[in-house]
Motif scaffolding. Structure first.
Motif, mmCIF file in Angstrom:
data_model
loop_
_atom_site.group_PDB
_atom_site.id
_atom_site.type_symbol
_atom_site.label_atom_id
_atom_site.label_comp_id
_atom_site.label_asym_id
_atom_site.label_seq_id
_atom_site.Cartn_x
_atom_site.Cartn_y
_atom_site.Cartn_z
ATOM 1 N N ASP A 203 0.808 -1.213 0.000
ATOM 2 C CA ASP A 203 0.000 0.000 0.000
ATOM 3 C C ASP A 203 0.843 1.265 0.000
ATOM 4 O O ASP A 203 0.506 2.257 0.659
ATOM 5 C CB ASP A 203 -0.966 0.002 1.207
ATOM 6 N N TRP A 204 1.973 1.220 -0.746
ATOM 7 C CA TRP A 204 2.767 2.423 -0.923
ATOM 8 C C TRP A 204 2.185 3.225 -2.086
ATOM 9 O O TRP A 204 1.449 2.688 -2.928
ATOM 10 C CB TRP A 204 4.225 2.078 -1.227
ATOM 11 N N TRP A 205 2.515 4.521 -2.115
ATOM 12 C CA TRP A 205 1.923 5.334 -3.173
ATOM 13 C C TRP A 205 2.616 5.148 -4.516
ATOM 14 O O TRP A 205 2.108 5.543 -5.566
ATOM 15 C CB TRP A 205 1.925 6.819 -2.773
ATOM 16 N N ASP A 206 3.789 4.470 -4.515
ATOM 17 C CA ASP A 206 4.508 4.213 -5.769
ATOM 18 C C ASP A 206 5.544 3.127 -5.523
ATOM 19 O O ASP A 206 5.727 2.665 -4.379
ATOM 20 C CB ASP A 206 5.187 5.500 -6.263
ATOM 21 N N VAL A 207 6.246 2.706 -6.561
ATOM 22 C CA VAL A 207 7.363 1.783 -6.395
ATOM 23 C C VAL A 207 8.376 2.440 -5.457
ATOM 24 O O VAL A 207 8.571 3.654 -5.477
ATOM 25 C CB VAL A 207 7.990 1.442 -7.768
ATOM 26 N N GLY A 208 9.024 1.647 -4.592
ATOM 27 C CA GLY A 208 9.849 2.231 -3.538
ATOM 28 C C GLY A 208 11.211 2.727 -3.982
ATOM 29 O O GLY A 208 11.779 3.617 -3.351
#
Length: 311
Positions: A203-208
């Motif tokens: 549930d991150w807003w983008d690839v880390g």
């Protein structure tokens, strides 16, 4: 052309006949076909070749034919002789010069084509087959080394990234712990799956990662140079996170993958995104993980900017 028999008649000269006293023969007339022979002593039959149509008679000499005058040569408008085409004649010289010019033209064409083919936009990264075609996103240096998010099919981020304070003092290297990839298609697919895992399962807003380096010798854009990543706690806002696509616990990354990573870091320094005296760290040095894998970590320790952290 036809061949037929012809009657040739020989009459003795008049003075010969008179001096001999014999005079002209007074024999009876002889008829052969449509020919009447009368008063002749020598009669010869022979073959003759007859040509129907225009006939050109030309003398021939050793080494070639004699020049024949044109119709205009007899006081006409032209008055020039036709060229001599024997060995060493003007015709032969012109033919040789024309052949030489044609050969030179072919050579020039081959050289031009070879030059065009050698500069058609194909770039090799450390002996690999990375193409600089924009659709594939490969290249040889700088921004052209990058495959943009659009090119690898990335999803748009759910929120804008927090800005990094540049230049950053650290570069942290990890691995994706996925399968390896060696072509643009395979690497782009793995990068999409990593983004899907980070945005879906975590549930991150983008690839880390800020960047991901494929085994095809290309660098795939993540959060980029200016956005804070999600790859190493306590270091996210002071580092660039660079992740090698694959798992490197038991195998080393291919040379072109290593070369691409080094080129990216050097480009970051050139752009002012990474400090010239940056410190290179393995992911395991800042987080409780096996990343970037034992083989890759041993390799990192030989790079000039790697440092051991003080405990």
């Amino acid at each position: 052309m036809s061949t037929h028999a012809v009657l040739a008649v020989r009459r003795p000269p008049l003075d010969e006949a008179l001096s001999s006293g014999t005079g002209l023969p007074n024999s009876s007339a002889v008829h052969v076909g449509d020919i009447s022979v009368d008063g002749s002593t020598d009669v010869v039959f022979d073959n003759v070749t007859e040509f129907h149509g225009p006939v050109t008679v030309q003398q021939v000499r050793a080494g070639g034919a004699l020049p024949a005058k044109s119709d205009a040569g007899e006081g006409g408008a032209g008055g020039e002789e036709s060229p001599v085409c024997g060995v060493g004649g003007p015709c032969t010289i012109r033919w040789a010069l024309g052949t030489l010019a044609l050969a030179l033209g072919v050579i020039v064409l081959v050289v031009v084509l070879a030059t065009l083919l050698s500069s058609d936009g194909t770039a090799v990264v450390d002996g690999g087959d990375a193409s600089s075609n924009a659709a594939e996103g490969g290249a040889s240096h700088g921004d052209e080394l990058l495959v943009s998010r659009q090119q690898w099919g990335g999803k748009p981020p759910k929120a804008p990234a927090d800005p990094l304070t540049l230049p950053v003092p650290y570069v942290i290297v990890s691995h994706t712990a996925t399968e390896h990839c060696y072509t643009f298609e395979d690497c782009a697919a793995v990068v999409r799956s990593v983004q899907g895992f980070h945005m879906g399962s975590r549930d991150w807003w983008d690839v880390g990662y800020n960047f991901m380096v494929g085994g095809d010798g290309r660098v795939y854009e993540g959060r980029g140079w200016d956005g804070v990543g999600a790859h190493a706690r306590s270091y996210n806002n002071i580092s660039i996170g660079l992740s090698f696509v694959g798992t490197f616990s038991d195998v080393e990354p291919p040379a072109r993958q290593v070369t691409a990573a080094k080129r990216l870091i050097a480009e970051g320094v050139r752009l002012g995104k990474v400090s010239p005296d940056y410190v290179l760290l393995g992911h395991r040095q800042v987080s409780p993980t096996e990343s970037p894998g034992e083989k890759l970590y041993r390799m990192l320790k030989t790079w000039p900017h790697w440092r051991e952290l003080e405990s």
